[in-house]
Design a protein around this motif. Structure first.
Motif, PDB file in Angstrom:
ATOM      1  N   ALA A 182      69.138  53.214   6.790  1.00 20.42           N
ATOM      2  CA  ALA A 182      69.602  51.974   5.939  1.00 20.42           C
ATOM      3  C   ALA A 182      70.411  50.874   6.703  1.00 20.42           C
ATOM      4  O   ALA A 182      70.498  49.660   6.765  1.00 20.42           O
ATOM      5  CB  ALA A 182      70.188  52.137   4.654  1.00 20.42           C
ATOM      6  N   LEU A 183      71.505  51.681   7.695  1.00 18.59           N
ATOM      7  CA  LEU A 183      72.109  50.792   8.566  1.00 18.59           C
ATOM      8  C   LEU A 183      71.570  50.256   9.836  1.00 18.59           C
ATOM      9  O   LEU A 183      72.296  49.386  10.623  1.00 18.59           O
ATOM     10  CB  LEU A 183      73.381  51.778   8.918  1.00 18.59           C
ATOM     11  N   ALA A 184      70.365  50.680  10.002  1.00 21.31           N
ATOM     12  CA  ALA A 184      69.692  50.334  11.388  1.00 21.31           C
ATOM     13  C   ALA A 184      69.337  48.845  11.353  1.00 21.31           C
ATOM     14  O   ALA A 184      68.647  48.452  10.333  1.00 21.31           O
ATOM     15  CB  ALA A 184      68.592  51.151  11.674  1.00 21.31           C
ATOM     16  N   ARG A 185      69.575  48.241  12.442  1.00 22.32           N
ATOM     17  CA  ARG A 185      68.868  46.587  12.462  1.00 22.32           C
ATOM     18  C   ARG A 185      68.211  46.432  13.480  1.00 22.32           C
ATOM     19  O   ARG A 185      68.302  47.303  14.709  1.00 22.32           O
ATOM     20  CB  ARG A 185      70.311  45.784  12.598  1.00 22.32           C
ATOM     21  N   ALA A 186      67.248  45.519  13.632  1.00 15.12           N
ATOM     22  CA  ALA A 186      66.205  45.259  14.879  1.00 15.12           C
ATOM     23  C   ALA A 186      65.622  46.324  14.886  1.00 15.12           C
ATOM     24  O   ALA A 186      65.365  46.883  16.135  1.00 15.12           O
ATOM     25  CB  ALA A 186      67.165  44.909  15.907  1.00 15.12           C
ATOM     26  N   LYS A 187      64.854  46.877  13.965  1.00 13.08           N
ATOM     27  CA  LYS A 187      64.206  48.000  14.039  1.00 13.08           C
ATOM     28  C   LYS A 187      62.946  48.151  14.779  1.00 13.08           C
ATOM     29  O   LYS A 187      62.595  49.077  15.812  1.00 13.08           O
ATOM     30  CB  LYS A 187      63.626  48.690  12.495  1.00 13.08           C
ATOM     31  N   ARG A 188      62.123  46.852  14.805  1.00 14.14           N
ATOM     32  CA  ARG A 188      61.014  46.742  15.654  1.00 14.14           C
ATOM     33  C   ARG A 188      61.422  46.555  17.231  1.00 14.14           C
ATOM     34  O   ARG A 188      60.638  47.195  17.801  1.00 14.14           O
ATOM     35  CB  ARG A 188      60.346  45.162  15.378  1.00 14.14           C
ATOM     36  N   PHE A 189      62.689  46.295  17.567  1.00 15.02           N
ATOM     37  CA  PHE A 189      62.919  46.050  18.834  1.00 15.02           C
ATOM     38  C   PHE A 189      63.062  47.252  19.281  1.00 15.02           C
ATOM     39  O   PHE A 189      62.755  47.650  20.211  1.00 15.02           O
ATOM     40  CB  PHE A 189      64.288  45.250  18.956  1.00 15.02           C
ATOM     41  N   PHE A 190      63.910  48.341  18.640  1.00 11.30           N
ATOM     42  CA  PHE A 190      64.348  49.577  19.030  1.00 11.30           C
ATOM     43  C   PHE A 190      62.988  50.540  19.201  1.00 11.30           C
ATOM     44  O   PHE A 190      62.789  51.335  20.049  1.00 11.30           O
ATOM     45  CB  PHE A 190      65.273  50.210  18.235  1.00 11.30           C
ATOM     46  N   GLN A 191      62.031  50.381  18.206  1.00 12.87           N
ATOM     47  CA  GLN A 191      60.790  50.958  18.193  1.00 12.87           C
ATOM     48  C   GLN A 191      60.051  50.658  19.718  1.00 12.87           C
ATOM     49  O   GLN A 191      59.664  51.457  20.290  1.00 12.87           O
ATOM     50  CB  GLN A 191      59.965  50.688  17.022  1.00 12.87           C
ATOM     51  N   LEU A 192      59.881  49.424  19.834  1.00 10.32           N
ATOM     52  CA  LEU A 192      59.410  49.095  21.147  1.00 10.32           C
ATOM     53  C   LEU A 192      60.007  49.343  22.359  1.00 10.32           C
ATOM     54  O   LEU A 192      59.344  49.975  23.420  1.00 10.32           O
ATOM     55  CB  LEU A 192      58.908  47.414  21.033  1.00 10.32           C
ATOM     56  N   ALA A 193      61.442  49.288  22.287  1.00 10.13           N
ATOM     57  CA  ALA A 193      61.969  49.757  23.485  1.00 10.13           C
ATOM     58  C   ALA A 193      61.917  51.268  23.781  1.00 10.13           C
ATOM     59  O   ALA A 193      62.015  51.620  25.043  1.00 10.13           O
ATOM     60  CB  ALA A 193      63.761  49.218  23.137  1.00 10.13           C
ATOM     61  N   LEU A 194      62.150  52.041  22.665  1.00 12.69           N
ATOM     62  CA  LEU A 194      62.026  53.413  22.921  1.00 12.69           C
ATOM     63  C   LEU A 194      60.774  53.955  23.247  1.00 12.69           C
ATOM     64  O   LEU A 194      60.234  54.852  24.041  1.00 12.69           O
ATOM     65  CB  LEU A 194      62.520  54.131  21.596  1.00 12.69           C
ATOM     66  N   PHE A 195      59.644  52.985  23.106  1.00 16.14           N
ATOM     67  CA  PHE A 195      58.154  53.519  23.329  1.00 16.14           C
ATOM     68  C   PHE A 195      57.798  53.083  24.569  1.00 16.14           C
ATOM     69  O   PHE A 195      56.764  53.792  25.214  1.00 16.14           O
ATOM     70  CB  PHE A 195      57.337  52.933  22.273  1.00 16.14           C
ATOM     71  N   LEU A 196      58.463  52.080  25.263  1.00 14.50           N
ATOM     72  CA  LEU A 196      57.920  51.463  26.529  1.00 14.50           C
ATOM     73  C   LEU A 196      57.824  52.670  27.697  1.00 14.50           C
ATOM     74  O   LEU A 196      57.000  52.568  28.510  1.00 14.50           O
ATOM     75  CB  LEU A 196      58.825  50.390  26.871  1.00 14.50           C
ATOM     76  N   PRO A 197      58.731  53.681  27.771  1.00 11.21           N
ATOM     77  CA  PRO A 197      58.645  54.512  28.863  1.00 11.21           C
ATOM     78  C   PRO A 197      57.276  55.379  28.699  1.00 11.21           C
ATOM     79  O   PRO A 197      56.800  55.580  29.703  1.00 11.21           O
ATOM     80  CB  PRO A 197      59.692  55.499  28.539  1.00 11.21           C
TER      81      PRO A 197
END
Length: 322
Positions: free
Chosen positions: A126-141
């Motif tokens: 619940a404390l996470a922010r910008a979830k879409r950004f982190f999903q994309l950033a972590l998936f990019l590799p």
């Protein structure tokens, strides 16, 4: 005058209309034909890219190429039975390659699965922010092809070129990514960097299916974030975890790109038979012993089937326990 009796509607004729047995039978036949038409392309493709190559490899594994006379008469293919399988299993390099890959899996699978699960739980919190950004950033590799990713990390591992080694030296330390004690960790780091984000997305998608009211009830009962993750979220995505572990195990035993590039860069402990796939590549494309390569490939496939069965069995018992 008595009113005429009303004509009561009787049951429809069984031989007329689509509601009768004849119409139902015709409907079922139409559905079966449609289903067969839709699934036929899959079976054709499956047979062409899976069954036929396996059958051809099985046929090749039963033959050997032998020279006649002093070698001036060319080679001829002779039936060898199980000789190629015996040669593969008796080869010290082939047996050692399975020991290497077992050690690699013992390090890589817990790191990758644990890291992916931890990241998915953090993004889902619940404390996470910008979830879409982190999903994309972590998936990019994972979007980077494996060969390109390996070349990038080889650059980062090479002394004189790597900024990472320069930072370590500036801090007063030293590290050799190609040393015998470090090369396995270098390989695990390379693979985990590429696949952690991919599996994180799988775990995060599974976490989205967890009923929010269950989590809210746990919070109302006084469960903290860690306890909620361990007691509620992880057990409820057990199927996704088992599936990911299964795919990871099957993929790990096919390791090829990373040890191949490390061998070319001069890592002393990585030889041309370090993994089973490297042994198969050497037998087929360097030694041109296609029978041995086919036999080793089928033995590796048999290991993958056995490993899939074991992982599925353990996963089913774990899911039943939770």
């Amino acid at each position: 005058m008595a009113a005429p009796l009303a004509r009561t509607a009787g049951p429809p004729d069984a031989r007329r209309g689509p509601a009768g047995p004849g119409g139902a039978t015709q409907l079922r036949r139409s559905q079966r034909r449609a289903a067969a038409l839709l699934i036929t392309p899959f079976f054709v493709l499956f047979g062409a890219v899976m069954v036929a190559p396996i059958g051809y490899a099985l046929w090749m594994s039963l033959f050997q190429e032998r020279s006649s006379g002093l070698g001036f008469g060319g080679t001829r293919r002779v039936f060898a039975g199980l000789a190629n399988y015996t040669a593969a299993l008796s080869d010290p390099g082939f047996r050692a390659s399975f020991a290497h890959i077992a050690l690699y899996c013992a390090l890589y699978i817990p790191v990758m699965i644990g890291g992916s699960l931890a990241l998915a739980l953090l993004v889902d919190s619940a404390l996470a922010r910008a979830k879409r950004f982190f999903q994309l950033a972590l998936f990019l590799p994972h979007a980077i092809p494996g060969l390109i990713a390996s070349i990038i990390w080889i650059y980062l591992y090479t002394p004189g070129l790597s900024p990472v080694l320069d930072w370590i030296s500036a801090a007063g330390g030293s590290w050799d990514f190609y040393a015998n004690d470090h090369v396995l960790l270098s390989m695990v780091n390379l693979s985990a960097w590429q696949w952690t984000g991919y599996n994180m997305v799988i775990f995060y998608a599974a976490l989205q299916a967890v009923p929010r009211e269950v989590i809210e009830a746990a919070v109302v009962d006084g469960a903290g974030a860690l306890r909620t993750a361990l007691r509620i979220k992880i057990p409820m995505i057990a199927s996704a975890i088992v599936m990911t572990v299964l795919f990871t195990c099957v993929g790990a035993i096919q390791l090829f790109t990373e040890p191949k590039l490390l061998n070319q860069r001069g890592a002393p402990s990585i030889d041309t038979e370090w993994s089973p796939t490297l042994f198969i590549w050497k037998a087929g494309f360097v030694q041109h012993d296609y029978g041995l390569a086919a036999a080793a490939s089928l033995l590796l496939a048999a290991l993958g089937v056995a490993l899939s069965f074991v992982v599925t069995w353990i996963g089913n018992r774990w899911k039943a326990a939770v």
